[in-house]
Design a protein around this motif. Structure first.
Motif, short mmCIF file in Angstrom:
data_model
loop_
_atom_site.label_atom_id
_atom_site.label_comp_id
_atom_site.label_asym_id
_atom_site.label_seq_id
_atom_site.Cartn_x
_atom_site.Cartn_y
_atom_site.Cartn_z
N LYS A 118 -5.50 -36.98 -12.06
CA LYS A 118 -4.35 -37.85 -12.30
C LYS A 118 -3.23 -37.01 -12.90
CE LYS A 118 -3.00 -42.08 -14.62
NZ LYS A 118 -3.46 -43.22 -15.44
N GLY A 119 -2.04 -37.14 -12.34
CA GLY A 119 -0.88 -36.41 -12.84
C GLY A 119 -0.60 -35.11 -12.10
N ASP A 120 -1.57 -34.62 -11.30
CA ASP A 120 -1.33 -33.40 -10.51
C ASP A 120 -0.22 -33.66 -9.50
OD1 ASP A 120 -3.39 -32.10 -11.80
OD2 ASP A 120 -4.77 -32.12 -10.08
N LEU A 121 0.60 -32.65 -9.26
CA LEU A 121 1.59 -32.74 -8.20
C LEU A 121 0.88 -32.69 -6.86
CD1 LEU A 121 4.39 -30.37 -9.53
CD2 LEU A 121 4.34 -32.87 -9.56
N GLY A 122 1.30 -33.52 -5.94
CA GLY A 122 0.67 -33.54 -4.63
C GLY A 122 1.11 -32.36 -3.79
N SER A 123 0.17 -31.60 -3.30
CA SER A 123 0.50 -30.46 -2.45
C SER A 123 -0.43 -30.36 -1.25
CB SER A 123 0.44 -29.15 -3.26
OG SER A 123 -0.88 -28.93 -3.71
N SER A 124 -1.36 -31.30 -1.14
CA SER A 124 -2.36 -31.22 -0.07
C SER A 124 -2.68 -32.62 0.44
CB SER A 124 -3.66 -30.60 -0.59
OG SER A 124 -3.45 -29.30 -1.05
N LEU A 125 -3.23 -32.64 1.64
CA LEU A 125 -3.75 -33.86 2.24
C LEU A 125 -5.19 -33.54 2.63
CD1 LEU A 125 -3.28 -36.71 3.51
CD2 LEU A 125 -2.67 -35.50 5.60
N TYR A 126 -6.11 -34.37 2.21
CA TYR A 126 -7.52 -34.12 2.47
C TYR A 126 -8.05 -35.04 3.55
CZ TYR A 126 -7.52 -31.44 -1.85
OH TYR A 126 -7.25 -30.51 -2.81
N ALA A 127 -8.84 -34.49 4.46
CA ALA A 127 -9.61 -35.26 5.43
C ALA A 127 -11.07 -34.94 5.16
CB ALA A 127 -9.24 -34.85 6.85
N VAL A 128 -11.85 -35.94 4.85
CA VAL A 128 -13.27 -35.73 4.56
C VAL A 128 -14.02 -35.78 5.88
CG1 VAL A 128 -15.27 -36.58 3.29
CG2 VAL A 128 -12.98 -36.78 2.29
N CYS A 129 -14.55 -34.64 6.29
CA CYS A 129 -15.21 -34.52 7.59
C CYS A 129 -16.70 -34.76 7.49
CB CYS A 129 -14.94 -33.15 8.18
SG CYS A 129 -13.19 -32.88 8.48
N SER A 130 -17.28 -34.56 6.34
CA SER A 130 -18.67 -34.87 6.11
C SER A 130 -18.87 -35.10 4.62
CB SER A 130 -19.60 -33.75 6.61
OG SER A 130 -19.41 -32.58 5.86
N GLY A 131 -19.83 -35.93 4.29
CA GLY A 131 -20.06 -36.26 2.89
C GLY A 131 -19.17 -37.42 2.47
N SER A 132 -18.92 -37.50 1.18
CA SER A 132 -18.10 -38.60 0.67
C SER A 132 -17.32 -38.13 -0.55
CB SER A 132 -18.97 -39.80 0.29
OG SER A 132 -19.89 -39.44 -0.73
N VAL A 133 -16.34 -38.94 -0.93
CA VAL A 133 -15.49 -38.63 -2.08
C VAL A 133 -15.45 -39.86 -2.97
CG1 VAL A 133 -13.15 -38.08 -2.84
CG2 VAL A 133 -14.06 -37.00 -0.81
N LYS A 134 -15.60 -39.65 -4.24
CA LYS A 134 -15.49 -40.74 -5.22
C LYS A 134 -14.14 -40.62 -5.89
CE LYS A 134 -17.69 -42.53 -9.40
NZ LYS A 134 -18.79 -42.31 -10.36
N ILE A 135 -13.38 -41.71 -5.90
CA ILE A 135 -12.06 -41.71 -6.53
C ILE A 135 -12.13 -42.57 -7.78
CG2 ILE A 135 -9.64 -42.35 -6.27
CD1 ILE A 135 -9.96 -41.76 -3.28
N CYS A 136 -11.78 -41.97 -8.90
CA CYS A 136 -11.79 -42.67 -10.19
C CYS A 136 -10.40 -42.64 -10.76
CB CYS A 136 -12.73 -41.97 -11.17
SG CYS A 136 -14.42 -41.88 -10.58
N VAL A 137 -9.99 -43.73 -11.38
CA VAL A 137 -8.67 -43.79 -12.02
C VAL A 137 -8.86 -44.02 -13.50
CG1 VAL A 137 -6.44 -44.94 -12.04
CG2 VAL A 137 -7.72 -44.77 -9.92
#
Length: 71
Positions: free
Chosen positions: A52-71
């Motif tokens: 949280k608070g990082d400047l956006g510089s990338s776009l991620y595509a999850v090709c395998s596995g999973s990602v957990k997003i916490c706020v």
């Protein structure tokens, strides 16, 4: 030592971009240009991709596995 590893994988970057709703209507030449900038990375489980608070510089595509997003 970084928890990210760049790799030459068998993922077809063009196909991944074409299949995504955000990019599906783009012309093939535009998809090819975007794919040329794409980098494949592997991350160990539990590795933060961004915080949280990082400047956006990338776009991620999850090709395998999973990602957990916490706020």
């Amino acid at each position: 030592m970084s928890s990210f590893k760049s790799s030459r994988s068998s993922f077809d970057k063009n196909a991944i971009l074409r299949a995504h709703p955000l990019f599906k209507d783009l012309e093939p030449r535009i998809i090819e240009r975007l794919a040329a900038y794409a980098v494949t990375q592997k991350a160990k489980a539990g590795t933060p991709l961004f915080r949280k608070g990082d400047l956006g510089s990338s776009l991620y595509a999850v090709c395998s596995g999973s990602v957990k997003i916490c706020v």
